[in-house]
Motif scaffolding. Structure first.
Motif, PDB file in Angstrom:
ATOM      1  N   MET A  91       0.821  -1.194   0.000  1.00 11.31           N
ATOM      2  CA  MET A  91       0.000   0.000   0.000  1.00 11.31           C
ATOM      3  C   MET A  91       0.866   1.260   0.000  1.00 11.31           C
ATOM      4  SD  MET A  91      -2.985   1.002   2.584  1.00 11.31           S
ATOM      5  CE  MET A  91      -3.371   2.682   2.873  1.00 11.31           C
ATOM      6  N   LEU A  92       1.933   1.257   0.780  1.00 10.38           N
ATOM      7  CA  LEU A  92       2.815   2.417   0.821  1.00 10.38           C
ATOM      8  C   LEU A  92       3.499   2.642  -0.522  1.00 10.38           C
ATOM      9  CD1 LEU A  92       4.028   4.673   2.520  1.00 10.38           C
ATOM     10  CD2 LEU A  92       5.821   3.093   3.198  1.00 10.38           C
ATOM     11  N   ILE A  93       3.811   1.553  -1.225  1.00 10.51           N
ATOM     12  CA  ILE A  93       4.440   1.688  -2.540  1.00 10.51           C
ATOM     13  C   ILE A  93       3.486   2.377  -3.511  1.00 10.51           C
ATOM     14  CG2 ILE A  93       5.362   0.372  -4.492  1.00 10.51           C
ATOM     15  CD1 ILE A  93       7.206   0.534  -2.071  1.00 10.51           C
ATOM     16  N   GLU A  94       2.204   2.080  -3.431  1.00 12.71           N
ATOM     17  CA  GLU A  94       1.231   2.739  -4.301  1.00 12.71           C
ATOM     18  C   GLU A  94       1.156   4.237  -4.011  1.00 12.71           C
ATOM     19  OE1 GLU A  94      -0.230   1.283  -6.853  1.00 12.71           O
ATOM     20  OE2 GLU A  94       0.857  -0.533  -6.310  1.00 12.71           O
ATOM     21  N   VAL A  95       1.259   4.618  -2.750  1.00 11.93           N
ATOM     22  CA  VAL A  95       1.273   6.034  -2.392  1.00 11.93           C
ATOM     23  C   VAL A  95       2.525   6.694  -2.964  1.00 11.93           C
ATOM     24  CG1 VAL A  95       1.424   7.662  -0.466  1.00 11.93           C
ATOM     25  CG2 VAL A  95      -0.121   5.707  -0.332  1.00 11.93           C
ATOM     26  N   LEU A  96       3.659   6.011  -2.842  1.00 10.66           N
ATOM     27  CA  LEU A  96       4.902   6.559  -3.384  1.00 10.66           C
ATOM     28  C   LEU A  96       4.849   6.664  -4.906  1.00 10.66           C
ATOM     29  CD1 LEU A  96       7.596   4.866  -1.153  1.00 10.66           C
ATOM     30  CD2 LEU A  96       6.828   7.225  -1.097  1.00 10.66           C
ATOM     31  N   LYS A  97       4.177   5.734  -5.559  1.00 14.67           N
ATOM     32  CA  LYS A  97       4.031   5.830  -7.017  1.00 14.67           C
ATOM     33  C   LYS A  97       3.173   7.032  -7.403  1.00 14.67           C
ATOM     34  CE  LYS A  97       4.784   1.015  -8.165  1.00 14.67           C
ATOM     35  NZ  LYS A  97       4.206  -0.231  -8.685  1.00 14.67           N
ATOM     36  N   GLY A  98       2.151   7.321  -6.600  1.00 16.89           N
ATOM     37  CA  GLY A  98       1.335   8.502  -6.854  1.00 16.89           C
ATOM     38  C   GLY A  98       2.124   9.785  -6.654  1.00 16.89           C
ATOM     39  N   ILE A  99       2.938   9.816  -5.608  1.00 19.27           N
ATOM     40  CA  ILE A  99       3.792  10.985  -5.375  1.00 19.27           C
ATOM     41  C   ILE A  99       4.826  11.103  -6.490  1.00 19.27           C
ATOM     42  CG2 ILE A  99       5.508  11.981  -3.822  1.00 19.27           C
ATOM     43  CD1 ILE A  99       3.959  10.760  -1.506  1.00 19.27           C
ATOM     44  N   ALA A 100       5.301   9.968  -6.994  1.00 19.12           N
ATOM     45  CA  ALA A 100       6.276   9.982  -8.086  1.00 19.12           C
ATOM     46  C   ALA A 100       5.684  10.607  -9.343  1.00 19.12           C
ATOM     47  CB  ALA A 100       6.771   8.572  -8.373  1.00 19.12           C
ATOM     48  N   ILE A 101       4.430  10.315  -9.626  1.00 19.22           N
ATOM     49  CA  ILE A 101       3.774  10.920 -10.789  1.00 19.22           C
ATOM     50  C   ILE A 101       3.682  12.432 -10.606  1.00 19.22           C
ATOM     51  CG2 ILE A 101       1.578  11.073 -12.028  1.00 19.22           C
ATOM     52  CD1 ILE A 101       1.289   8.042 -11.502  1.00 19.22           C
ATOM     53  N   LEU A 102       3.353  12.872  -9.394  1.00 16.40           N
ATOM     54  CA  LEU A 102       3.337  14.313  -9.101  1.00 16.40           C
ATOM     55  C   LEU A 102       4.718  14.921  -9.330  1.00 16.40           C
ATOM     56  CD1 LEU A 102       1.888  16.838  -7.831  1.00 16.40           C
ATOM     57  CD2 LEU A 102       2.828  16.042  -5.665  1.00 16.40           C
ATOM     58  N   PHE A 103       5.761  14.212  -8.905  1.00 16.21           N
ATOM     59  CA  PHE A 103       7.116  14.714  -9.093  1.00 16.21           C
ATOM     60  C   PHE A 103       7.482  14.787 -10.567  1.00 16.21           C
ATOM     61  CE2 PHE A 103      11.682  13.909  -9.647  1.00 16.21           C
ATOM     62  CZ  PHE A 103      12.180  15.012  -8.998  1.00 16.21           C
ATOM     63  N   TYR A 104       7.107  13.799 -11.362  1.00  8.04           N
ATOM     64  CA  TYR A 104       7.444  13.814 -12.784  1.00  8.04           C
ATOM     65  C   TYR A 104       6.871  15.023 -13.504  1.00  8.04           C
ATOM     66  CZ  TYR A 104       9.061   9.006 -12.249  1.00  8.04           C
ATOM     67  OH  TYR A 104       9.728   7.878 -11.856  1.00  8.04           O
ATOM     68  N   TRP A 105       5.704  15.481 -13.078  1.00 16.50           N
ATOM     69  CA  TRP A 105       5.086  16.632 -13.724  1.00 16.50           C
ATOM     70  C   TRP A 105       5.594  17.963 -13.190  1.00 16.50           C
ATOM     71  CZ3 TRP A 105       2.496  16.553 -18.099  1.00 16.50           C
ATOM     72  CH2 TRP A 105       1.966  15.340 -18.526  1.00 16.50           C
ATOM     73  N   THR A 106       6.132  17.973 -11.967  1.00 17.24           N
ATOM     74  CA  THR A 106       6.563  19.237 -11.354  1.00 17.24           C
ATOM     75  C   THR A 106       8.000  19.150 -10.842  1.00 17.24           C
ATOM     76  OG1 THR A 106       5.665  18.533  -9.229  1.00 17.24           O
ATOM     77  CG2 THR A 106       4.219  19.827 -10.645  1.00 17.24           C
ATOM     78  N   TRP A 107       8.865  18.454 -11.542  1.00 20.73           N
ATOM     79  CA  TRP A 107      10.223  18.197 -11.078  1.00 20.73           C
ATOM     80  C   TRP A 107      11.037  19.459 -10.907  1.00 20.73           C
ATOM     81  CZ3 TRP A 107      14.202  19.935 -14.010  1.00 20.73           C
ATOM     82  CH2 TRP A 107      13.925  20.229 -15.343  1.00 20.73           C
ATOM     83  N   PHE A 108      10.758  20.490 -11.678  1.00 20.16           N
ATOM     84  CA  PHE A 108      11.569  21.706 -11.653  1.00 20.16           C
ATOM     85  C   PHE A 108      11.305  22.572 -10.420  1.00 20.16           C
ATOM     86  CE2 PHE A 108       7.854  22.004 -14.328  1.00 20.16           C
ATOM     87  CZ  PHE A 108       7.178  23.070 -13.785  1.00 20.16           C
ATOM     88  N   VAL A 109      10.231  22.351  -9.697  1.00 20.74           N
ATOM     89  CA  VAL A 109       9.876  23.174  -8.544  1.00 20.74           C
ATOM     90  C   VAL A 109      10.518  22.656  -7.259  1.00 20.74           C
ATOM     91  CG1 VAL A 109       7.944  23.937  -7.130  1.00 20.74           C
ATOM     92  CG2 VAL A 109       7.693  23.826  -9.601  1.00 20.74           C
ATOM     93  N   TRP A 110      10.555  21.351  -7.061  1.00 17.69           N
ATOM     94  CA  TRP A 110      10.895  20.750  -5.774  1.00 17.69           C
ATOM     95  C   TRP A 110      12.315  21.004  -5.289  1.00 17.69           C
ATOM     96  CZ3 TRP A 110       6.687  20.300  -3.455  1.00 17.69           C
ATOM     97  CH2 TRP A 110       5.537  19.946  -4.138  1.00 17.69           C
ATOM     98  N   PRO A 111      13.336  20.993  -6.135  1.00 20.48           N
ATOM     99  CA  PRO A 111      14.677  21.307  -5.599  1.00 20.48           C
ATOM    100  C   PRO A 111      14.778  22.716  -5.033  1.00 20.48           C
ATOM    101  CG  PRO A 111      14.874  20.216  -7.702  1.00 20.48           C
ATOM    102  CD  PRO A 111      13.428  20.503  -7.515  1.00 20.48           C
ATOM    103  N   PHE A 112      14.148  23.681  -5.686  1.00 19.10           N
ATOM    104  CA  PHE A 112      14.187  25.054  -5.199  1.00 19.10           C
ATOM    105  C   PHE A 112      13.420  25.204  -3.887  1.00 19.10           C
ATOM    106  CE2 PHE A 112      14.699  25.547  -9.834  1.00 19.10           C
ATOM    107  CZ  PHE A 112      15.964  26.106  -9.823  1.00 19.10           C
ATOM    108  N   VAL A 113      12.271  24.556  -3.789  1.00 24.19           N
ATOM    109  CA  VAL A 113      11.493  24.609  -2.553  1.00 24.19           C
ATOM    110  C   VAL A 113      12.262  23.955  -1.419  1.00 24.19           C
ATOM    111  CG1 VAL A 113       9.366  23.828  -1.438  1.00 24.19           C
ATOM    112  CG2 VAL A 113       9.292  24.685  -3.773  1.00 24.19           C
ATOM    113  N   PHE A 114      12.913  22.830  -1.702  1.00 25.06           N
ATOM    114  CA  PHE A 114      13.684  22.124  -0.672  1.00 25.06           C
ATOM    115  C   PHE A 114      14.824  22.986  -0.146  1.00 25.06           C
ATOM    116  CE2 PHE A 114      17.369  19.415   0.314  1.00 25.06           C
ATOM    117  CZ  PHE A 114      16.872  18.824   1.473  1.00 25.06           C
ATOM    118  N   VAL A 115      15.617  23.536  -1.047  1.00 28.27           N
ATOM    119  CA  VAL A 115      16.774  24.334  -0.631  1.00 28.27           C
ATOM    120  C   VAL A 115      16.323  25.594   0.103  1.00 28.27           C
ATOM    121  CG1 VAL A 115      18.722  25.695  -1.484  1.00 28.27           C
ATOM    122  CG2 VAL A 115      18.307  23.409  -2.390  1.00 28.27           C
ATOM    123  N   PHE A 116      15.330  26.292  -0.424  1.00 25.74           N
ATOM    124  CA  PHE A 116      14.862  27.519   0.209  1.00 25.74           C
ATOM    125  C   PHE A 116      14.327  27.248   1.611  1.00 25.74           C
ATOM    126  CE2 PHE A 116      11.436  30.488   1.233  1.00 25.74           C
ATOM    127  CZ  PHE A 116      12.155  31.673   1.227  1.00 25.74           C
TER     128      PHE A 116
END
Length: 65
Positions: free
Chosen positions: A1-26
């Motif tokens: 079940m947790l893997i399915e949640v991570l796969k859903g989050i992975a799809i979100l990351f694939y579409w918005t990959w350019f935002v997350w590194p900047f948000v993390f560092v900031f």
């Protein structure tokens, strides 16, 4: 079940990959700076940094399983 949640989050990351590194560092730098200035700093920026790190790592975990 947790893997399915991570796969859903992975799809979100694939579409918005350019935002997350900047948000993390900031948010990580902001939380460290606010903690140095004040011992009673808010924990929201470090929680945001942790969540964005989860989003950035979830595609790797989803692919391996």
């Amino acid at each position: 079940m947790l893997i399915e949640v991570l796969k859903g989050i992975a799809i979100l990351f694939y579409w918005t990959w350019f935002v997350w590194p900047f948000v993390f560092v900031f948010s990580l730098v902001y939380s460290i700076a606010s903690f140095i200035k004040d011992q009673r700093a808010s924990t929201k920026p470090i929680l945001i940094a942790g969540f964005t790190l989860l989003i950035m790592i979830s595609p790797m975990v989803a692919v391996w399983n």
